[in-house]
Every structure is written in C-alpha cells, then in structure tokens.
Design a protein around this motif. Structure first.
Motif, short mmCIF file in Angstrom:
data_model
loop_
_atom_site.label_atom_id
_atom_site.label_comp_id
_atom_site.label_asym_id
_atom_site.label_seq_id
_atom_site.Cartn_x
_atom_site.Cartn_y
_atom_site.Cartn_z
N THR A 242 0.52 -1.18 0.20
CA THR A 242 0.26 -0.15 -0.14
C THR A 242 0.83 0.77 0.06
OG1 THR A 242 -1.28 -1.25 1.44
CG2 THR A 242 -1.67 1.44 0.89
N ASP A 320 -6.31 -2.29 -3.84
CA ASP A 320 -5.90 -3.32 -2.68
C ASP A 320 -6.90 -4.36 -2.39
OD1 ASP A 320 -3.92 -3.04 -1.32
OD2 ASP A 320 -3.44 -0.80 -0.29
N GLU A 321 -5.59 -4.99 -1.80
CA GLU A 321 -6.27 -6.52 -0.91
C GLU A 321 -7.20 -7.09 -2.88
OE1 GLU A 321 -5.59 -7.02 1.88
OE2 GLU A 321 -4.62 -5.55 2.51
MG LIG Z 1 -1.87 -3.03 2.43
#
Ligand SMILES: [Mg+2]
Ligand SMILES: Nc1ncnc2c1ncn2[C@@H]1O[C@H](COP(=O)(O)OP(=O)(O)O)[C@@H](O)[C@H]1O
Length: 525
Positions: A242, A320-321
């Motif tokens: 991230t 993200d994810e």
């Molecule tokens: Mg992350």
C-alpha cells in the motif's frame, strides 16, 4: 401569461438543452409539470413552491403548467429547479424579465438556497454552443462553469440572485417588497454531492524515498508507470504494498490539455468538483475500497454517474486487497479495462463513459499472508492459499502485464540500506520514457499498442527473436503473452533511451511477468 427560460440537463458526459415553458392561467390552484419522470416530478414541484414562498415571493393562485421540452429527453437530477421557479415567477408577474440570451442552472432547497449540481461544466458548454451569452449557476459551481470561454458566468447563492439576473438592471419589479423575511439557513449543505467515502485513504502523498528496500517492486512500478502496463504487487502484510502504491500520484506526469478537460468533465458529472476547483491537472489516482459495489466501480446507478473506472480515466485505478473484492464486480471491470470505456445500458439506449485506465493491484499471497515466506509459517489450511488466489479470476490475473513479489521488509532495509531514490528523480525518468513512447506511438503509451504495432516498434535483432521464441516455447506463451513481453521490453528500452529492444530488455521484461518461470527455464543466466 407565458414565460420561456433556458436550462440544461446532463446525459452521460454531454449537456443537453432544455426549454422551460410556463403558463399561468386562472383556474383551480394546481401545478402541472410535463416532461419529467414521475418520481422527480412531485419533488421538483415541492422544492420550487417552497423556494418561491420562502424567498418572499407569491406563488400564483391559478393554474400553473410547466412544460420541459423536449419531452422525450431523459431529465434526471434537479438542475432545472431554478429555471422552473423563475419561469413561474415571470409568468405570474412577480418578476419582469428584461430579455436576453441567458440560461439558469441549479437545484433549489425549500428555503430558496441554490445548491450545486453535477455536470455544470458540460451543461455550460452546451449552452454556449446554443448561443447563450450569460448563465446563472450555483455559486459553488462557478469555478468549473468559468472553464468555458465565451459565456459570462453569474454565481447564484439563492433564488433572489436568480430573480435579479432575470430582471436585469432596469425593469425590476423583482425587488417587490418581501412579504416574509428570508429564512435563516442551517443544516448540511449539498449532501447530494458525490462523496469519496468509499475510497481507501490516499490523500497523504508518499515519496519514494520513504520506501526502503523492495528494489524489484520499485523497478516494476517504474516500468509500469512509464508504459501504462497493469501491475500486480503480491506480498505478506507489512511488505509496503500500500505504501508503494501511494507513491504513484507523485510519479505520474501532469495531464495534457485534452486529457485535463476530459478528466474535469467526468469529475463534474460525478459531482466531485469542489467550489474552488478549476481544470484538473493531476492524473487521477483512485483507490476504491474492496467493499465497493458494481455501480461504484463500473458506473451507473440511479444517477447514471461515472464509476471509479471512469474517475480514473487517464490515470491509475488502484485495487488494494484484490482478492477481497467481489468476484463478480472484478469480472465486470475486465471488459471496460480492455476497451478503455464503460458502456451503461438503460431504457433509452446505451451511454458510454471513457475509462482509459491503468490498473494497479495489490494482494496477499494467502489469507494469513505468509504463504511462501521463508521465515514465518503460513497458518492457512492446506489448499487454502491456492483457493485464496483463485478468488481473483484467472482471466483477470492473466491480463495483468507485470507481476512482482514483495518479500517481507527486513529490519536491515529499514535501518541500514542505502538512501533510496526520491520520487522527483524517478518521475523525471518516467516522464522522459513516456515522451519517447508517445512521439513514436502517435501519443499513446506502449501498453496501448496493438499486436502488429508492437512487433514493428521493437525492431528485434536475430538473437532477440531467438530468445523470445525460446521463452515462448518454454512457457507455452500465447500470442497475447508474447505481445505483452514485447510491450514491456519496449518500455524498458525507452527508460534506457535505446532505439531498439535488446535481448537484455526482453529477459528483463519476461522476468517482470513471471520471475520463477524464467528461472525454471534456465533463461535468466
Ligand atoms: Mg496494504
Ligand atoms: N519497504 C518499506 N519501507 C519503509 N516502510 C515500510 C516498508 N514496508 C512497510 N513499511 C511500513 O509499514 C507500514 C505498513 O505497510 P503497508 O504498505 O501497509 O503494507 P502492506 O500493504 O504490504 O500490508 C507502512 O506504512 C510503513 O510505515
């Protein structure tokens, strides 16, 4: 008496002209609005009636007929409120219109305040083309309206301002004594504007100098951004995935004029332009949360608003994810990402929003995050890591140009390693590589080249062709896979300012796709 005013609605990314005709005649005190869908109709009627009364004007006693023309055009939103109100006020003699080529935009509150509306930029553009010379817009939309040349923009805070605009400097019975004092306004303003609540926090910019170690991932990101290639970061929690993604806004070059206008129009239609916002210069970077709905990502919904895919147009969409996203939602994103635009079906034909987007994604290798980690055991049940990765469809994974594994960040990287390069240095290399590619590709990034084009642009020597054939045979690459390696190799050569693509560039590109496979094939040596 009959009054006619001009306003606009937004349809997709286009504005469309709407004429408001109002007739007030003796008869039972009823108000008919023609040309609006049923649901919007009663709301508009109540807002307009309340606004007129609470601003201190009289609402006509007789029969009021409002026609929004053309009747066949879909009119959603509430940008026509102000024009309807003024039409009624002129038709009933509360305001004497001075005449003129102007138009009115804005949503009314019951108290007579004028609230911002989405899509003011394309609507004002349409009005100017139709010959309007002045336009009254909600004060909070004045900055974006001013982006259109050749039309005077008058900011409106309340219905009184609109009445003054329509009455002009003379002929002003508009200022007829108020019967009631203006109502004090309180409460949340402009609640209906689009919000960024579903975004992962990305406001705080991160400089690349803050990202320690992770040499391979930094390099992969540089190549991806230089060529517009999609990128997947895989690694355990805390590896800095991230963190690294949040450096992207600081690494991308600004938008050019044409792109800036497109991006700003999309933001306008989504209702995301703030009161002081002018032309958007910064390339979009959007990071929707994995709970985002289909409509939020792809677009549509009751307002037919552009989704995250279009809000990232000309920039980066960061998921993200990735494995936590709804599988169907990801699947729905695939086509837009490939075509560079989103098609939204509705009753009256399809509308298209542009979505020329570079996808960047990050995920853990498994649910616990430690599959494949040499120092920490994975606590997932047997078979679980494979299932976890399969949550993301193979078809989507297959379309990601670059895949890089980020190992756990070691303490020594954080405490001892060399001082990493800062964003400014890397951004300069990226900008140069993009310029080289653009001048060769007619303005396009390498990732946007078709198969034939990329083969022509790479001008491989014999050894390069042999090498690529060997890699392709070992990995059983499809034509798509070969083209992907060529595009990435072309970008690597651009970063090094080489006119043709060398074998080293090809190997480096093959590594960025699947390092393990290159090793297995014994080609890395
Ligand atoms: Mg992350
Ligand atoms: N390579 C790195 N260099 C510097 N700090 C890091 C690095 N990796 C992780 N960190 C620190 O750990 C925090 C969490 O990292 P994060 O990017 O959220 O990891 P991930 O997304 O991979 O789970 C970061 O905010 C940062 O403070």
């Amino acid at each position: 008496m009959l009054a006619t005013l001009i306003t606009a609605v937004v349809d997709g990314l286009e504005g469309a002209l709407v004429r408001v005709e109002v007739d007030v005649a003796p008869g039972l005190p009823v108000t008919h609005i023609v040309g609006l869908p049923d649901a919007a109709l009663s709301e508009a009627r109540e807002r307009v009636r309340g606004a007129i009364r609470n601003t201190g004007y009289a609402y006509p006693q007789g029969r009021v007929t409002v026609n929004l023309a053309p009747a066949g055009r879909r009119k959603h939103g509430a940008a026509y409120d102000v024009a309807i109100a003024l039409g009624i006020m002129v038709a009933s003699g509360e305001v004497v219109a001075s005449g003129g080529d102007w138009a009115l935009l804005g949503e009314l509150s019951l108290t007579g305040e004028i609230h911002p509306v989405p899509g003011v930029l394309p609507m004002v553009h349409t009005l100017r083309r139709a010959g309007a010379r002045r336009v009254g817009v909600p004060a909070a939309n004045a900055a974006e309206a001013s982006l259109v040349d050749g039309i005077e923009v008058v900011p409106l805070a309340g219905l009184d301002d609109a009445a003054r605009l329509v009455a002009g400097p003379k002929g002003r019975r508009a200022a007829r004594a108020r019967r009631t004092p203006p109502v004090a306004v309180s409460g949340p303003l402009a609640e209906s504007r689009g919000t960024d609540a579903s975004l992962v926090r990305t406001d705080a910019r991160v400089d690349l100098a803050e990202v320690r170690g992770q040499v391979a991932a930094r390099w992969a990101l540089e190549v991806a951004l230089a060529g517009g290639h999609s990128l997947l970061l895989v690694g355990p929690p805390g590896a800095g995935k991230t963190l690294l993604a949040r450096t992207i806004p600081g690494l991308l070059p600004p938008l050019d004029e044409r792109e800036a206008l497109e991006v700003t129009v999309i933001a306008s239609v989504a209702g995301l332009l703030g009161p002081g916002d002018g032309l958007r210069r910064q390339r979009p970077f959007r990071a929707p949360h994995h709970t985002a709905s289909y409509a939020a990502l792809v677009g549509g919904g009751p307002r037919l608003a552009p989704g995250e895919a279009s809000l990232s147009h000309c920039g980066v969409l960061f998921l993200d994810e990735l494995a936590e996203f709804d599988r169907d939602v990801l699947e729905a994103l695939r086509q837009p990402l490939e075509e560079g635009s989103v098609a939204i079906a509705r009753a009256q034909g399809t509308i298209r929003f542009p979505a020329d987007v570079q996808l960047v994604a990050a995920m853990n290798p498994c649910r616990c995050g430690y599959a494949g980690d040499l120092e920490r055991a994975c606590t997932c049940a047997p078979g679980e890591p494979e299932r976890y990765v399969r949550r993301v469809s193979g078809a989507l994974l297959d379309r990601l140009d670059i895949r890089v594994e980020m190992p756990r960040t070691r303490p020594s990287d954080v405490l001892l390693g060399p001082e990493p390069e800062c964003s400014e240095t890397v951004a300069a290399r990226i900008a140069l590589a993009r310029e080289r590619a653009a001048s060769r590709n007619g303005g396009r990034l390498n990732a946007r080249l078709g198969g034939r084009e990329i083969v022509e642009q790479c001008r491989l020597a014999t050894d390069g062709r042999d090498l690529l054939a060997a890699v392709a045979a070992r990995r059983r690459l499809s034509a798509r896979g070969i083209h992907r390696i060529l595009r990435v190799a072309r970008t690597i050569a651009d970063l090094a300012d080489r006119a043709s693509v060398s074998s080293t560039d090809l190997l480096a590109a093959a590594d960025l796709r699947d390092p393990a496979a290159t090793e297995r094939a014994g080609l890395a040596a």
